[in-house]
Design a protein around this motif. Sequence first.
Motif, mmCIF file in Angstrom:
data_model
loop_
_atom_site.group_PDB
_atom_site.id
_atom_site.type_symbol
_atom_site.label_atom_id
_atom_site.label_comp_id
_atom_site.label_asym_id
_atom_site.label_seq_id
_atom_site.Cartn_x
_atom_site.Cartn_y
_atom_site.Cartn_z
ATOM 1 N N GLY A 1 22.081 -38.606 41.933
ATOM 2 C CA GLY A 1 23.307 -39.189 41.418
ATOM 3 C C GLY A 1 23.147 -39.775 40.043
ATOM 4 N N LYS A 2 21.945 -39.680 39.468
ATOM 5 C CA LYS A 2 21.723 -40.216 38.136
ATOM 6 C C LYS A 2 21.272 -39.096 37.191
ATOM 7 C CE LYS A 2 20.455 -44.885 39.662
ATOM 8 N NZ LYS A 2 21.543 -45.604 39.018
ATOM 9 N N SER A 3 21.615 -39.248 35.929
ATOM 10 C CA SER A 3 21.204 -38.276 34.923
ATOM 11 C C SER A 3 19.756 -38.522 34.547
ATOM 12 C CB SER A 3 22.086 -38.411 33.675
ATOM 13 O OG SER A 3 21.819 -39.657 33.040
ATOM 14 N N GLU A 4 19.236 -37.671 33.676
ATOM 15 C CA GLU A 4 17.849 -37.821 33.229
ATOM 16 C C GLU A 4 17.624 -39.170 32.549
ATOM 17 O OE1 GLU A 4 15.374 -35.766 33.931
ATOM 18 O OE2 GLU A 4 16.813 -34.583 35.075
ATOM 19 N N PHE B 1 29.482 -31.424 34.511
ATOM 20 C CA PHE B 1 29.146 -30.001 34.636
ATOM 21 C C PHE B 1 27.655 -29.777 34.374
ATOM 22 C CE2 PHE B 1 28.761 -25.673 33.050
ATOM 23 C CZ PHE B 1 29.606 -24.937 33.871
ATOM 24 N N GLN B 2 27.149 -30.393 33.300
ATOM 25 C CA GLN B 2 25.744 -30.186 32.927
ATOM 26 C C GLN B 2 24.778 -30.772 33.943
ATOM 27 O OE1 GLN B 2 26.325 -27.615 30.321
ATOM 28 N NE2 GLN B 2 24.244 -28.381 30.406
ATOM 29 N N PHE B 3 25.183 -31.850 34.626
ATOM 30 C CA PHE B 3 24.312 -32.420 35.657
ATOM 31 C C PHE B 3 23.988 -31.375 36.721
ATOM 32 C CE2 PHE B 3 23.686 -34.380 39.806
ATOM 33 C CZ PHE B 3 22.660 -35.277 39.530
ATOM 34 N N ALA C 1 28.158 -25.793 39.561
ATOM 35 C CA ALA C 1 28.780 -26.632 38.528
ATOM 36 C C ALA C 1 30.268 -26.323 38.398
ATOM 37 C CB ALA C 1 28.069 -26.416 37.186
ATOM 38 N N THR C 2 30.624 -25.048 38.453
ATOM 39 C CA THR C 2 32.026 -24.654 38.310
ATOM 40 C C THR C 2 32.865 -25.144 39.484
ATOM 41 O OG1 THR C 2 31.393 -22.697 37.036
ATOM 42 C CG2 THR C 2 33.592 -22.693 38.030
ATOM 43 N N GLU C 3 32.387 -24.926 40.708
ATOM 44 C CA GLU C 3 33.132 -25.343 41.895
ATOM 45 C C GLU C 3 33.372 -26.850 41.897
ATOM 46 O OE1 GLU C 3 34.400 -23.620 44.565
ATOM 47 O OE2 GLU C 3 33.927 -21.711 43.588
ATOM 48 N N LEU C 4 32.332 -27.620 41.594
ATOM 49 C CA LEU C 4 32.450 -29.070 41.677
ATOM 50 C C LEU C 4 33.256 -29.663 40.532
ATOM 51 C CD1 LEU C 4 28.977 -30.060 43.095
ATOM 52 C CD2 LEU C 4 31.186 -30.717 44.008
ATOM 53 N N THR C 5 33.077 -29.138 39.327
ATOM 54 C CA THR C 5 33.845 -29.659 38.195
ATOM 55 C C THR C 5 35.322 -29.355 38.378
ATOM 56 O OG1 THR C 5 31.918 -29.280 36.769
ATOM 57 C CG2 THR C 5 34.011 -29.719 35.683
ATOM 58 N N ARG C 6 35.636 -28.189 38.891
ATOM 59 C CA ARG C 6 37.038 -27.839 39.159
ATOM 60 C C ARG C 6 37.626 -28.778 40.208
ATOM 61 N NH1 ARG C 6 36.442 -22.852 40.939
ATOM 62 N NH2 ARG C 6 36.786 -21.838 38.926
ATOM 63 N N TRP C 7 36.862 -29.049 41.271
ATOM 64 C CA TRP C 7 37.361 -29.896 42.364
ATOM 65 C C TRP C 7 37.551 -31.342 41.912
ATOM 66 C CZ3 TRP C 7 34.627 -32.869 46.613
ATOM 67 C CH2 TRP C 7 35.501 -33.173 47.662
ATOM 68 N N SER D 1 29.576 -25.352 27.470
ATOM 69 C CA SER D 1 28.244 -24.941 27.912
ATOM 70 C C SER D 1 27.878 -23.576 27.346
ATOM 71 C CB SER D 1 28.207 -24.920 29.440
ATOM 72 O OG SER D 1 26.920 -24.602 29.918
ATOM 73 N N ARG D 2 28.826 -22.660 27.367
ATOM 74 C CA ARG D 2 28.566 -21.324 26.811
ATOM 75 C C ARG D 2 28.360 -21.384 25.302
ATOM 76 N NH1 ARG D 2 33.229 -18.135 30.304
ATOM 77 N NH2 ARG D 2 31.967 -17.792 32.188
ATOM 78 N N LEU D 3 29.093 -22.273 24.659
ATOM 79 C CA LEU D 3 28.973 -22.423 23.215
ATOM 80 C C LEU D 3 27.565 -22.854 22.820
ATOM 81 C CD1 LEU D 3 30.334 -22.664 20.374
ATOM 82 C CD2 LEU D 3 30.764 -25.039 20.952
ATOM 83 N N LEU D 4 27.047 -23.843 23.549
ATOM 84 C CA LEU D 4 25.748 -24.411 23.195
ATOM 85 C C LEU D 4 24.571 -23.615 23.724
ATOM 86 C CD1 LEU D 4 26.365 -28.234 23.644
ATOM 87 C CD2 LEU D 4 26.287 -26.926 21.542
ATOM 88 N N PHE D 5 24.734 -23.043 24.908
ATOM 89 C CA PHE D 5 23.573 -22.446 25.565
ATOM 90 C C PHE D 5 23.721 -20.952 25.841
ATOM 91 C CE2 PHE D 5 23.994 -26.882 27.005
ATOM 92 C CZ PHE D 5 22.888 -27.402 26.356
ATOM 93 N N GLY D 6 24.855 -20.367 25.422
ATOM 94 C CA GLY D 6 25.050 -18.939 25.642
ATOM 95 C C GLY D 6 24.256 -18.096 24.661
ATOM 96 N N ASN D 7 24.332 -16.800 24.850
ATOM 97 C CA ASN D 7 23.557 -15.878 24.010
ATOM 98 C C ASN D 7 24.242 -15.557 22.688
ATOM 99 O OD1 ASN D 7 21.499 -15.610 25.920
ATOM 100 N ND2 ASN D 7 22.663 -14.058 27.060
ATOM 101 N N ASN D 8 25.503 -15.927 22.529
ATOM 102 C CA ASN D 8 26.240 -15.599 21.313
ATOM 103 C C ASN D 8 26.366 -16.831 20.419
ATOM 104 O OD1 ASN D 8 27.860 -14.649 19.309
ATOM 105 N ND2 ASN D 8 29.687 -14.366 20.591
ATOM 106 N N PRO D 9 25.530 -16.965 19.394
ATOM 107 C CA PRO D 9 25.572 -18.149 18.543
ATOM 108 C C PRO D 9 26.812 -18.213 17.667
ATOM 109 C CG PRO D 9 24.077 -16.529 17.608
ATOM 110 C CD PRO D 9 24.510 -15.987 18.935
ATOM 111 N N MET D 10 27.599 -17.150 17.620
ATOM 112 C CA MET D 10 28.772 -17.125 16.754
ATOM 113 C C MET D 10 30.035 -17.554 17.504
ATOM 114 S SD MET D 10 27.309 -16.240 14.021
ATOM 115 C CE MET D 10 28.615 -15.818 12.882
ATOM 116 N N THR D 11 29.884 -18.018 18.737
ATOM 117 C CA THR D 11 31.050 -18.473 19.488
ATOM 118 C C THR D 11 31.784 -19.560 18.727
ATOM 119 O OG1 THR D 11 29.863 -18.016 21.539
ATOM 120 C CG2 THR D 11 31.820 -19.370 21.718
ATOM 121 N N SER D 12 33.104 -19.477 18.667
ATOM 122 C CA SER D 12 33.897 -20.405 17.851
ATOM 123 C C SER D 12 33.886 -21.810 18.412
ATOM 124 C CB SER D 12 35.346 -19.910 17.773
ATOM 125 O OG SER D 12 36.153 -20.873 17.129
#
Length: 430
Positions: free
Chosen positions: A232-235, A253-255, A300-306, A320-331
């Motif tokens: 229940g706690k972050s890093e 989501f990131q947790f 993460a998706t199921e719980l954040t949505r709920w 999350s996709r922007l920062l950690f995805g494979n496409n660095p050109m994401t807007s």
Amino acid sequence: MEDLIKEFSWRGLLQEHTPGLQDQLKRDKITLYVGFDPTADSLHIGSLLPIIMLAHFERTGHKPMAIIGGATGMIGDPSGKSTERQLLDEFTLAHNISCIKSQLARFLNFEMGNTRLLNNHDWMREISFLEFAQDIGKHLTVNYMMSKDSVKKRLGDSSSKGMSFTEFTYQLLQAYDFLHLFQNENCLLQIGGSDQWGNITTGIELIRRKMGATAHGLTFPLITKADGAKFGKSESGENIWLEARRTSPYKFFQFWINTSDEEAGRFIKMYTFLPKDTINQLIEDHRKKPHKCILQQRLATELTRWVHGEEACKSALSASRLLFGNNPMTSMEVLDDETFLSVFEGVPRAQISIEDLQKGISIIDALVEKSGFLSSKAEARRALKERSILVNRQRIDEDLILGKTNIREKRYILLQRGKKSYFILEVVKT
């Protein structure tokens, strides 16, 4: 789910229960409850398990009740605690109760009448101390109450200052809750974490001695992470709250994204309502392609949505996709202002005037003199030649002139070197 006990068992939600409960649940639709003490103005992810348990009962036609501890919250449960809780003042308690009521209404359907929300202060305030001592206290001996783990651990801890009479009475007050609900609501079952077993059985014993009747208890396990750390706690050690103003949807989501494979395999059973076949398929898919983090992504998706809703979930997923995805050109435009600040919380920043941007600023001056992001112009030129500098996640050249078109949301410019080094320019009027 014809057999809730079997359902809870395979999901890892079952610690122990009283004899005969399984048959009772197969035979009847019963009334049950979980208590929530208002010790803060938000629940956290440790509170999600009791909410999920109530939701399972709700979905299968039983009659769950969420009980806000307006009375017991004035004392604080000593279970699992080495020191006494700070007592809350009346204003803080009322604020916490209001917030938690609103929060619980997001997860449970109080509108249809089958699921109810009550406050134990409504019946506790009606009984005097002398009445309580005479009518309730006489049924349970001090010896019986001293045998409970929550008491024995505190008294046996050499570092503890002992237990006040106020805290000692907590299990008796919780037992009275169960008795009151048994008598007035035909409530047959109390649910709680495994550290609540002593308090729950005290209520069952009070009902047996005073009413000559049988009631039931069920507990779920207290969760720890794979390394044994408190769940229940972050890093950084901060609680992961269910309220967005305390823990942003992105952080929430990131947790779950950052859970280990072993944890994700456990948690997707415990914290989602996905059916067994779907979960088993996800586990198998993840086993074949662990690098894709299939379990963590779905969890993460199921719980954040709920917890936070569809739009907040989409925003967190985009971030999350922007920062950690494979496409660095994401807007960067996929992030709203609130999510942007949440994602880059703690990133160093400096102010830059809108007037300077209207004139235009060379990228080297922006990296060095205007921000201090890089230590020298030589370092800036070197990084630019290596093409390791990005502005708003877009890779740029040495001849870039920063201007108004580079401002996102009319307020910020994000500088980046490599994959992990960030700096924010905050645009202001001089």
